[in-house]
Design a protein around this motif. Structure first.
Motif, PDB file in Angstrom:
ATOM      1  N   GLU A 153      18.557  74.736  -5.777  1.00 49.42           N
ATOM      2  CA  GLU A 153      19.828  75.288  -5.290  1.00 49.42           C
ATOM      3  C   GLU A 153      19.654  76.754  -4.851  1.00 49.42           C
ATOM      4  O   GLU A 153      20.093  77.156  -3.785  1.00 49.42           O
ATOM      5  CB  GLU A 153      20.845  75.202  -6.424  1.00 49.42           C
ATOM      6  N   ILE A 154      18.985  77.522  -5.694  1.00 49.27           N
ATOM      7  CA  ILE A 154      18.762  78.937  -5.364  1.00 49.27           C
ATOM      8  C   ILE A 154      17.822  79.041  -4.156  1.00 49.27           C
ATOM      9  O   ILE A 154      18.034  79.823  -3.238  1.00 49.27           O
ATOM     10  CB  ILE A 154      18.143  79.685  -6.572  1.00 49.27           C
ATOM     11  N   HIS A 155      16.802  78.203  -4.182  1.00 47.81           N
ATOM     12  CA  HIS A 155      15.787  78.225  -3.139  1.00 47.81           C
ATOM     13  C   HIS A 155      16.379  77.934  -1.753  1.00 47.81           C
ATOM     14  O   HIS A 155      16.105  78.641  -0.792  1.00 47.81           O
ATOM     15  CB  HIS A 155      14.693  77.196  -3.475  1.00 47.81           C
ATOM     16  N   VAL A 156      17.215  76.901  -1.675  1.00 48.53           N
ATOM     17  CA  VAL A 156      17.724  76.526  -0.355  1.00 48.53           C
ATOM     18  C   VAL A 156      18.777  77.513   0.157  1.00 48.53           C
ATOM     19  O   VAL A 156      19.003  77.605   1.352  1.00 48.53           O
ATOM     20  CB  VAL A 156      18.293  75.087  -0.309  1.00 48.53           C
ATOM     21  N   THR A 157      19.393  78.269  -0.765  1.00 53.31           N
ATOM     22  CA  THR A 157      20.294  79.314  -0.277  1.00 53.31           C
ATOM     23  C   THR A 157      19.467  80.438   0.335  1.00 53.31           C
ATOM     24  O   THR A 157      19.864  81.094   1.286  1.00 53.31           O
ATOM     25  CB  THR A 157      21.125  79.921  -1.441  1.00 53.31           C
ATOM     26  N   ARG A 158      18.302  80.629  -0.255  1.00 57.86           N
ATOM     27  CA  ARG A 158      17.438  81.712   0.214  1.00 57.86           C
ATOM     28  C   ARG A 158      16.649  81.322   1.461  1.00 57.86           C
ATOM     29  O   ARG A 158      16.413  82.129   2.336  1.00 57.86           O
ATOM     30  CB  ARG A 158      16.471  82.087  -0.921  1.00 57.86           C
ATOM     31  N   PHE A 159      16.206  80.086   1.489  1.00 62.07           N
ATOM     32  CA  PHE A 159      15.452  79.607   2.657  1.00 62.07           C
ATOM     33  C   PHE A 159      16.137  78.375   3.235  1.00 62.07           C
ATOM     34  O   PHE A 159      15.630  77.260   3.087  1.00 62.07           O
ATOM     35  CB  PHE A 159      14.019  79.223   2.253  1.00 62.07           C
ATOM     36  N   PRO A 160      17.265  78.536   3.920  1.00 64.41           N
ATOM     37  CA  PRO A 160      18.067  77.383   4.342  1.00 64.41           C
ATOM     38  C   PRO A 160      17.293  76.429   5.245  1.00 64.41           C
ATOM     39  O   PRO A 160      17.541  75.234   5.251  1.00 64.41           O
ATOM     40  CB  PRO A 160      19.224  78.011   5.112  1.00 64.41           C
ATOM     41  N   ASN A 178      14.261  75.294   5.072  1.00 65.18           N
ATOM     42  CA  ASN A 178      13.392  74.231   4.558  1.00 65.18           C
ATOM     43  C   ASN A 178      14.058  73.402   3.448  1.00 65.18           C
ATOM     44  O   ASN A 178      13.426  72.916   2.537  1.00 65.18           O
ATOM     45  CB  ASN A 178      12.013  74.747   4.140  1.00 65.18           C
ATOM     46  N   HIS A 179      15.338  73.222   3.626  1.00 62.50           N
ATOM     47  CA  HIS A 179      16.121  72.399   2.726  1.00 62.50           C
ATOM     48  C   HIS A 179      15.509  71.001   2.578  1.00 62.50           C
ATOM     49  O   HIS A 179      15.354  70.468   1.491  1.00 62.50           O
ATOM     50  CB  HIS A 179      17.551  72.283   3.289  1.00 62.50           C
ATOM     51  N   PHE A 180      15.142  70.449   3.718  1.00 57.64           N
ATOM     52  CA  PHE A 180      14.663  69.065   3.758  1.00 57.64           C
ATOM     53  C   PHE A 180      13.380  68.844   2.957  1.00 57.64           C
ATOM     54  O   PHE A 180      13.013  67.750   2.604  1.00 57.64           O
ATOM     55  CB  PHE A 180      14.430  68.650   5.214  1.00 57.64           C
ATOM     56  N   LEU A 181      12.673  69.958   2.673  1.00 61.24           N
ATOM     57  CA  LEU A 181      11.403  69.828   1.950  1.00 61.24           C
ATOM     58  C   LEU A 181      11.596  69.343   0.520  1.00 61.24           C
ATOM     59  O   LEU A 181      10.697  68.795  -0.084  1.00 61.24           O
ATOM     60  CB  LEU A 181      10.696  71.187   1.903  1.00 61.24           C
ATOM     61  N   TYR A 182      12.787  69.597  -0.005  1.00 59.14           N
ATOM     62  CA  TYR A 182      12.980  69.324  -1.424  1.00 59.14           C
ATOM     63  C   TYR A 182      14.066  68.293  -1.668  1.00 59.14           C
ATOM     64  O   TYR A 182      15.233  68.618  -1.745  1.00 59.14           O
ATOM     65  CB  TYR A 182      13.269  70.634  -2.162  1.00 59.14           C
ATOM     66  N   PRO A 183      13.657  67.052  -1.757  1.00 57.92           N
ATOM     67  CA  PRO A 183      14.630  65.986  -1.986  1.00 57.92           C
ATOM     68  C   PRO A 183      15.157  66.031  -3.421  1.00 57.92           C
ATOM     69  O   PRO A 183      14.716  66.867  -4.211  1.00 57.92           O
ATOM     70  CB  PRO A 183      13.801  64.716  -1.774  1.00 57.92           C
ATOM     71  N   ASP A 184      16.080  65.125  -3.745  1.00 61.34           N
ATOM     72  CA  ASP A 184      16.558  65.042  -5.111  1.00 61.34           C
ATOM     73  C   ASP A 184      15.382  64.765  -6.041  1.00 61.34           C
ATOM     74  O   ASP A 184      14.395  64.155  -5.648  1.00 61.34           O
ATOM     75  CB  ASP A 184      17.588  63.916  -5.250  1.00 61.34           C
ATOM     76  N   TYR A 185      15.558  65.219  -7.258  1.00 60.49           N
ATOM     77  CA  TYR A 185      14.481  65.048  -8.234  1.00 60.49           C
ATOM     78  C   TYR A 185      14.161  63.578  -8.390  1.00 60.49           C
ATOM     79  O   TYR A 185      15.037  62.738  -8.548  1.00 60.49           O
ATOM     80  CB  TYR A 185      14.910  65.627  -9.581  1.00 60.49           C
ATOM     81  N   ASP A 186      12.869  63.262  -8.323  1.00 62.99           N
ATOM     82  CA  ASP A 186      12.444  61.879  -8.376  1.00 62.99           C
ATOM     83  C   ASP A 186      11.869  61.570  -9.754  1.00 62.99           C
ATOM     84  O   ASP A 186      10.850  62.115 -10.157  1.00 62.99           O
ATOM     85  CB  ASP A 186      11.393  61.669  -7.273  1.00 62.99           C
ATOM     86  N   GLU A 187      12.547  60.674 -10.468  1.00 63.51           N
ATOM     87  CA  GLU A 187      12.147  60.340 -11.838  1.00 63.51           C
ATOM     88  C   GLU A 187      10.701  59.854 -11.938  1.00 63.51           C
ATOM     89  O   GLU A 187      10.064  59.991 -12.960  1.00 63.51           O
ATOM     90  CB  GLU A 187      13.054  59.225 -12.385  1.00 63.51           C
ATOM     91  N   GLU A 188      10.226  59.250 -10.832  1.00 65.44           N
ATOM     92  CA  GLU A 188       8.914  58.603 -10.913  1.00 65.44           C
ATOM     93  C   GLU A 188       7.758  59.567 -10.684  1.00 65.44           C
ATOM     94  O   GLU A 188       6.694  59.145 -10.309  1.00 65.44           O
ATOM     95  CB  GLU A 188       8.794  57.475  -9.854  1.00 65.44           C
ATOM     96  N   GLU A 189       7.955  60.803 -10.858  1.00 66.37           N
ATOM     97  CA  GLU A 189       6.907  61.774 -10.558  1.00 66.37           C
ATOM     98  C   GLU A 189       5.533  61.335 -11.076  1.00 66.37           C
ATOM     99  O   GLU A 189       5.427  60.901 -12.213  1.00 66.37           O
ATOM    100  CB  GLU A 189       7.232  63.107 -11.201  1.00 66.37           C
TER     101      GLU A 189
END
Ligand SMILES: Nc1nc2c(ncn2[C@@H]2O[C@H](COP(=O)(O)OP(=O)(O)OP(=O)(O)O)[C@@H](O)[C@H]2O)c(=O)[nH]1
Ligand SMILES: [Mg+2]
Length: 412
Positions: A392-399, A401-412
């Motif tokens: 959340e903080i990251h995408v406000t700072r670097f709008p 590259n929002h797409f780089l970070y999808p929702d957290y994936d449980e299957e990491e």
């Protein structure tokens, strides 16, 4: 030959023997017997961390501490007798003593007299590793010393050393105030210079999201740091294992951020220390997100939270985005409660973890996490929560590259 070995062994044994101490605390209206016991438990842990061994505790019920000797005459005589009979070198008071009290008491007891502040300063002096930390401790010691210089310990052999006598400040004690004042100015200059270098270093880290671990001492901050950053920060079951901040780059699911491990807080943290460690706490002040780690297995954890919040307030971080991390759930044990026993009232001490989660902890909402850093319990949930927050903080700072970070994936 045999005797020589034996003698050497004896000498070595003496070397590792802990300094013998007694603890002295008071029971007042605002500090009942249970509280007083908890505080003395903590003082004993501090003494042990500083290299001492507690042989006995003395407590006295009183409305107000005696301005001359802190405790009353009768109790003092009891303490004196015990010290004499048991070859005790140090008397440690739980509260800060004035210069006059310290002087009067050491005249009566004829041993080294320390208070909680001395003890904490001494532990910091022992544990300071870098020249920066040493300079900060030295400054705190000088500030503590200055108003107390007159007649301090002059009737004792200062060369004896040991707890409270160690560390960078020790040679200044007998010199006069002006020298100490000059020294304070010098140390402040030195800190200022290092501060500038460190500010530059922090600037070089760019705009990466910064997360800081904060919390009472010994709650498991460094252990958690090691668990999530796979690093190897020093952690141990003593107070103030960490004095210098450590910064690590952590990546959760491709999302990088900086994680800082910081010095632990404690009840009645000497103000001199808070002041001189202010720049160490810059890391906390400049963080985007705080992880407030709590040792939920400690009977006094709620008070610990208050102490930490108080220091956070003092350094202007009260409103910072914070996730509460309740650690050591593996060690949490409610006091057993017998429903058929009508004498005993059910209190917080009997709560199960689930019950706790329904109390005020619920109000910090999804900001509260329950983990074991040691056994790595609930680490997935922890990582997800931190990931979401950092993203959340990251995408406000670097709008862009929002797409780089999808929702957290449980299957990491
Ligand atoms: N049972 C249990 N013990 C833990 C857990 N996490 C840490 N500890 C222990 O708690 C002690 C203190 O851990 P540290 O990581 O040094 O704590 P800290 O908060 O960094 O302490 P300071 O640097 O002194 O402020 C160590 O003995 C750890 O092994 C946990 O989840 N469960
Ligand atoms: Mg630590």
């Amino acid at each position: 030959m045999f005797n020589f070995v034996l003698l050497k062994l004896m000498i070595e044994k003496i070397d590792i023997t802990h300094e013998r101490a007694v603890l002295i605390g008071v029971i007042t209206k605002s500090q009942d017997e249970d509280k007083s016991k908890e505080y003395l438990d903590e003082l004993e842990f501090l003494t042990y961390t500083a290299g001492g061994e507690v042989l006995k505790r003395f407590t006295q019920k009183m409305d107000m501490p005696n301005p001359k000797t802190f405790i009353g005459k009768g109790k003092m005589e009891e303490v004196r007798q015990f010290i004499q009979d048991n070859d005790i070198g140090t008397a440690i008071f739980d509260d800060e003593l004035s210069a006059a009290q310290e002087r009067n008491i050491s005249k009566i007891l004829e041993c080294k007299v320390l208070d909680r502040t001395n003890l904490i300063l001494d532990i910091f002096a022992q544990r300071a590793q870098t020249s920066y930390a040493r300079t900060q401790v030295e400054l705190a010691q000088c500030e503590y010393l200055l108003p107390r210089l007159k007649g301090m310990w002059t009737h004792l052999e200062r060369q004896k050393g040991g707890i409270g006598m160690r560390g960078p400040g020790e040679t200044e004690i007998e010199t006069d105030r002006r020298i100490v004042r000059d020294k304070i100015a010098l140390l402040k200059d030195k800190i200022k210079t290092i501060d500038k270098q460190m500010a530059v270093q922090r600037g070089n880290r760019g705009k990466m999201v910064r997360v800081a671990l904060v919390g009472y001492t010994n709650v498991g901050k460094s252990t958690l740091m090691n668990t999530i950053s796979k690093s190897d920060v020093f952690a141990e079951n003593k107070l103030f294992a960490t004095l210098d901040t450590t910064v690590r780059k952590v990546v959760i699911q491709n999302l990088p951020f900086l994680l800082t491990d910081t010095v632990g807080f404690i009840r009645k943290l000497p103000t001199q220390l808070v002041d001189s460690f202010k720049s160490t706490l810059d890391e906390v002040r400049e963080a985007d997100l705080l992880l407030h780690v709590v040792d939920i297995s400690h009977p006094n954890f709620e008070e610990h939270i208050d102490s930490v919040n108080k220091v956070l307030g003092e350094i202007g971080c009260a409103d910072k985005e914070t996730i509460m991390v309740f650690n050591k759930i593996d060690a949490y044990q409610p006091e057993p409660y017998d429903e058929t026993d009508l004498e005993v009232e059910r209190t917080e001490a009997h709560y199960s973890l689930q019950e706790w989660q329904k109390t005020w902890m619920n109000r910090v909402g999804n900001n509260a996490l329950f983990i074991s850093a040691l056994n790595k319990q609930n680490m997935k949930e922890f990582k997800k929560r931190v990931y979401d927050e950092v993203r959340e903080i990251h995408v406000t700072r670097f709008p862009y590259n929002h797409f780089l970070y999808p929702d957290y994936d449980e299957e990491e």
